[in-house]
Enzyme design. Structure first.
Site, PDB file in Angstrom:
ATOM      1  N   ASP A  26       0.944  -1.273  -0.045  1.00 33.50           N
ATOM      2  CA  ASP A  26       0.113  -0.018   0.081  1.00 33.50           C
ATOM      3  C   ASP A  26       0.864   1.324   0.007  1.00 33.50           C
ATOM      4  OD1 ASP A  26      -2.253  -1.296  -0.011  1.00 33.50           O
ATOM      5  OD2 ASP A  26      -2.511  -1.571   2.255  1.00 33.50           O
ATOM      6  N   ASP A  43      -7.133  -1.252  -4.611  1.00 24.05           N
ATOM      7  CA  ASP A  43      -8.034  -0.790  -3.646  1.00 24.05           C
ATOM      8  C   ASP A  43      -8.876   0.499  -4.194  1.00 24.05           C
ATOM      9  OD1 ASP A  43      -6.872  -2.407  -1.880  1.00 24.05           O
ATOM     10  OD2 ASP A  43      -5.650  -0.752  -0.830  1.00 24.05           O
TER      11      ASP A  43
END
Length: 172
Positions: free
Chosen positions: A129, A148
């Protein structure tokens, strides 16, 4: 399965979503110092302190949920279940010919983002991430990636299309 324009559209959105996500993660892993409990890593401002890049390895799911699950549960909830759901959704969008292009795009984005993150869990045991938004405490996200973002965007489009379709039905 016959490859018509509709099928090609679905496959193209899924493949592009996976490719853009995986390329972005390779760039982040190679160029931004990993943030750990010991090392704060790099914080690269993209738009002041409101939009920042960093490199974080997430062993869980959304916002790190599930990172402390035992390995068997983690495999079931973070690999097996998502693969099963993604397979059912993929089958649904190929079979349901009544879906409009926006809904097809939304579902394909969700599938592409889901596959990209599942791929990371299988290959690396964790998901990279790297994006973070903080609008002065008014709005703040967890650290996320482009997969995401694709899943979230797809969900927002599906919700919008659901309201739009309900409005059309009432007007008929």
């Amino acid at each position: 399965m016959k490859l018509n324009k509709r099928s090609l559209f679905i496959i193209l959105v899924i493949v592009l979503t996976i490719a853009v996500d995986q390329i972005s993660k390779v760039i982040v892993r190679e160029n931004i110092t990993l943030r750990t409990d010991i090392n704060p890593g790099e914080r690269i401002p993209l738009i002041g302190d409101a939009f920042v890049m960093m490199n974080v390895e997430n062993t869980g799911a959304f916002l790190g949920m599930g990172s402390d699950l035992n390995p068997t549960l983690r495999i079931l909830l973070l690999l097996a279940l998502p693969i099963l759901v993604l397979g059912f959704v993929l089958r649904h969008i190929f079979k349901d010919k009544s879906l409009d292009n926006w809904s097809l795009f939304a579902f394909a984005s969700i599938i592409g983002g889901g596959i990209a993150n599942v791929f990371d869990r299988i290959v690396f045991g964790k998901v990279t991430d790297f994006l973070f938004i903080d609008l002065g405490g008014v709005f703040r996200t967890g650290i996320f990636n482009l997969a995401d973002l694709s899943v979230t965007t797809g969900m927002i489009i599906l919700i919008f299309m659901s309201f739009k379709n309900k409005k059309k039905t009432k007007e008929s």
